[in-house]
Enzyme design. Structure first.
Site, PDB file in Angstrom:
ATOM      1  N   ASP A 163      -8.501  45.965  51.399  1.00  0.00           N
ATOM      2  CA  ASP A 163      -7.187  45.448  51.038  1.00  0.00           C
ATOM      3  C   ASP A 163      -7.078  43.975  51.456  1.00  0.00           C
ATOM      4  OD1 ASP A 163      -4.586  45.577  50.046  1.00  0.00           O
ATOM      5  OD2 ASP A 163      -4.142  47.464  51.068  1.00  0.00           O
ATOM      6  N   SER A 195      -9.205  44.695  46.531  1.00  0.00           N
ATOM      7  CA  SER A 195      -7.826  44.436  46.120  1.00  0.00           C
ATOM      8  C   SER A 195      -7.593  42.955  45.822  1.00  0.00           C
ATOM      9  CB  SER A 195      -6.855  44.898  47.220  1.00  0.00           C
ATOM     10  OG  SER A 195      -6.951  46.289  47.410  1.00  0.00           O
ATOM     11  N   ARG A 220      -8.397  46.523  42.309  1.00  0.00           N
ATOM     12  CA  ARG A 220      -6.981  46.683  42.010  1.00  0.00           C
ATOM     13  C   ARG A 220      -6.459  45.363  41.450  1.00  0.00           C
ATOM     14  NH1 ARG A 220      -3.681  49.621  44.808  1.00  0.00           N
ATOM     15  NH2 ARG A 220      -2.202  48.605  43.410  1.00  0.00           N
ATOM     16  N   ASP A 224       0.963  48.468  43.546  1.00  0.00           N
ATOM     17  CA  ASP A 224       0.741  49.859  43.946  1.00  0.00           C
ATOM     18  C   ASP A 224       1.576  50.790  43.072  1.00  0.00           C
ATOM     19  OD1 ASP A 224      -0.817  48.903  45.977  1.00  0.00           O
ATOM     20  OD2 ASP A 224       0.495  49.563  47.605  1.00  0.00           O
TER      21      ASP A 224
END
Length: 434
Positions: A163, A195, A220, A224
Site C-alpha cells: 500500500d 497500490s 490497484r 477502495d
C-alpha cells in the site's frame, strides 16, 4: 505539486532505464490471481476479546483456509489467502524486523504459511511504503524494503500487497520498483500487488503504465471498494471511462485490479452480485473475494463458483475487455476476446424499473461477417446453436442485472481477424480470431 510530480516521474523513468531487467518477469500471475482477501469484510477489527470470531487473527485465516480447501474453492482456482492491514505488532523487533501481533498471531506467520501450504493454498501479506500502514502499524520505509522482502520470503509468503499510505510521490517512485527488485532477489516466487497508481490518480501523465507493468504483477488503480452497489458502479464508471488507457496495460503477468469481490456480504442484491462477477470477469480482474466463507449463502457461492465464468476470467490470452455499446436506454454491452476464437459478451442494465428486452445482432457488435456461433448463457447454461452474425436476437436483462454469453465459433469467415493489442483511442475492440 507540479515539481513533485515531475521529479517522481523522473525517478521512476530513471529506475526503469537503468534497470532494464527490473521487469517483474517472475513467471507469476499469468492469469488473474484468485483467492480471498480479508479487508473489505473484516477491516481492522483487532478486538479479539470482544469479537474472537471475526477479528484479524490467525484463527480467522486458519478457518478461511479450511473453507477454501474443503468447500470447492481451491479446485476452481481460488488459491490465495491474503492478510491485509493490522496484522503486525505496533513496533518492529530489536533487529528491526516486522513481527506479527503476539496475541492475535501467537503461532507466527511462518506457521500460518505452513498451514496454508499444507492445504494446497498460498499466503498473501500486506505492507505499506509509508512510515505507517493505513491502519497505523509499522510501515516499510525505503530503508526497510530489502529486510521486509527477506522476512516475507523467510516466512513463506506467496503474495505481497504493498500500500502507499503516508508515503510521498517520490518515495513511491523509488520504493515500488525497489521492492520488486528486493522480492526477486529473495529467490522466492512472490506475486507483487502495488497500490502505486491509486495514489497518483490512476491516469497519465502521473501514472506510466509501461513502467508499472515492468514493476508489478497487479495494481490497484482507483478507490477502495465498499459494501454497496454505488461503490461498484463508481468503480465501473471510472474503469470504462478510462478504458483506452487501462485496457492495453493489462495482460499475462500484469493486471488492473478494480478491488475485491463483495458478493456474499450485505450491500448487493442477487442481480447486482451476478453483475459484479460478470463485469469483473470481462475486465480480466483478479478474483479476490472478501466475504465470510464460513457463513456464505448458497446463492452467493453459486455465483462465485460458476465454472464457465472462472474459465473466462482465467483465459490464457489475458485480454481485458471493453465497453463497446452504451445505449440511451441504459443498456451497456461489454466484449472480451478469448482464446480459440471465442468471446464473452456482457449485457448490463443500469435500469431500475423492470426487466428490459434488448434486441441487437452480432453484426451490430462488430463480429466478423459470415460467422456462425454456438452461444452458452454463462449463468443459466442455456445453449443457442447456429447463431449467425446477421441474426437479430433479444435478451431480457433484469434491473441492475446482466446477461452473459460465451460465444464459440462453429464456422468462420475465410479471412481471419486479428486483434492489435494496442489500439488507437476510440478504435474499439473486436472479437479475435487466431
Amino acid at each position: 505539486m507540479g515539481t513533485m510530480m515531475l521529479s517522481g516521474l523522473a525517478v521512476a523513468v530513471a529506475v526503469a532505464l537503468a534497470l532494464p531487467s527490473v521487469a517483474l518477469e517472475n513467471g507469476l500471475a499469468r492469469t488473474p490471481p484468485m483467492g480471498w482477501l480479508a479487508w473489505e469484510r473484516f477491516r481492522c477489527n483487532v478486538d479479539c476479546r470482544a469479537d474472537p470470531h471475526n477479528c484479524i487473527s490467525e484463527r480467522l485465516f486458519f478457518e478461511m483456509a479450511d473453507r477454501l480447501a474443503q468447500d470447492g474453492w481451491r479446485v476452481l482456482g481460488y488459491q490465495y489467502i491474503n492478510i491485509d492491514d493490522c496484522w503486525s505488532a505496533k513496533q518492529r523487533d530489536a533487529a528491526g524486523r516486522l513481527v506479527p501481533d503476539p496475541e492475535r498471531f501467537p503461532s507466527g506467520i511462518r506457521a500460518l504459511a505452513d498451514y496454508v501450504h499444507a492445504k494446497g493454498l498460498k499466503l498473501g501479506i500486506y505492507g505499506d511504503l509509508g512510515n505507517l500502514t493505513c491502519g497505523g502499524y509499522p510501515g516499510t520505509t525505503l530503508d526497510y524494503v530489502k529486510l521486509d522482502a527477506q522476512t516475507f520470503a523467510e516466512w513463506g509468503v506467496d503474495m505481497l500487497k504493498l500500500d502507499g499510505c503516508y508515503s510521498s510521490e517520490e518515495e513511491q517512485a523509488k520504493g515500488y520498483p525497489e521492492m520488486a527488485r528486493a522480492l526477486n532477489a529473495t529467490g522466492r516466487p512472490i506475486v507483487y500487488s502495488c497500490s502505486w497508481p491509486a495514489y497518483q490518480g490512476g491516469l497519465p501523465p502521473k501514472v506510466n503504465y509501461t513502467i508499472l507493468a515492468e514493476v508489478c504483477n497487479l495494481w490497484r488503480n482507483y478507490d477502495d471498494i465498499q459494501d454497496s452497489w454505488d461503490s461498484v458502479l463508481s468503480i465501473l464508471d471510472w474503469f470504462f471511462a478510462n478504458q483506452d488507457v487501462l485496457q492495453p496495460a493489462a495482460g499475462p503477468g500484469h493486471w488492473n485490479d478494480p478491488d475485491m469481490l463483495i458478493i456474499g456480504n450485505f450491500g448487493l442484491s442477487y442481480e447486482q452480485s451476478r453483475s459484479q462477477m460478470a463485469l469483473w470477469t470481462v475486465m480480466a480482474a483478479p478474483l479476490l473475494m472478501s466475504t465470510d466463507l464460513r457463513t456464505i449463502s448458497p446463492s452467493a457461492k453459486e455465483i462465485l463458483q460458476n465454472h464457465l465464468m472462472i474459465q473466462i476470467n482465467q483465459d490464457p490470452l489475458g485480454i481485458q475487455g471493453r465497453r463497446i455499446v452504451k445505449e440511451k436506454s441504459l443498456i451497456e454491452v461489454f466484449l472480451r476476446p478469448l482464446s480459440q476464437a471465442a468471446s464473452a459478451l456482457v449485457f448490463f442494465s443500469r435500469r431500475t424499473d423492470m426487466p428490459f428486452h434488448y434486441t441487437t445482432s452480432l453484426a451490430k457488435l462488430h463480429f466478423p461477417e459470415n460467422a456462425v456461433y454456438e452461444v452458452q448463457d454463462v449463468y443459466s447454461g442455456k445453449i443457442i446453436s447456429g447463431l449467425k452474425t446477421g441474426d437479430n436476437f433479444s435478451v431480457v436483462i433484469n434491473p441492475s442485472g446482466v446477461v452473459m454469453w460465451y460465444l464459440r465459433p462453429t464456422a468462420l469467415p475465410v479471412q481471419p481477424w486479428h486483434l492489435a493489442r494496442e489500439q488507437a483511442h476510440g478504435e474499439g475492440l473486436h472479437p479475435i480470431l487466431l
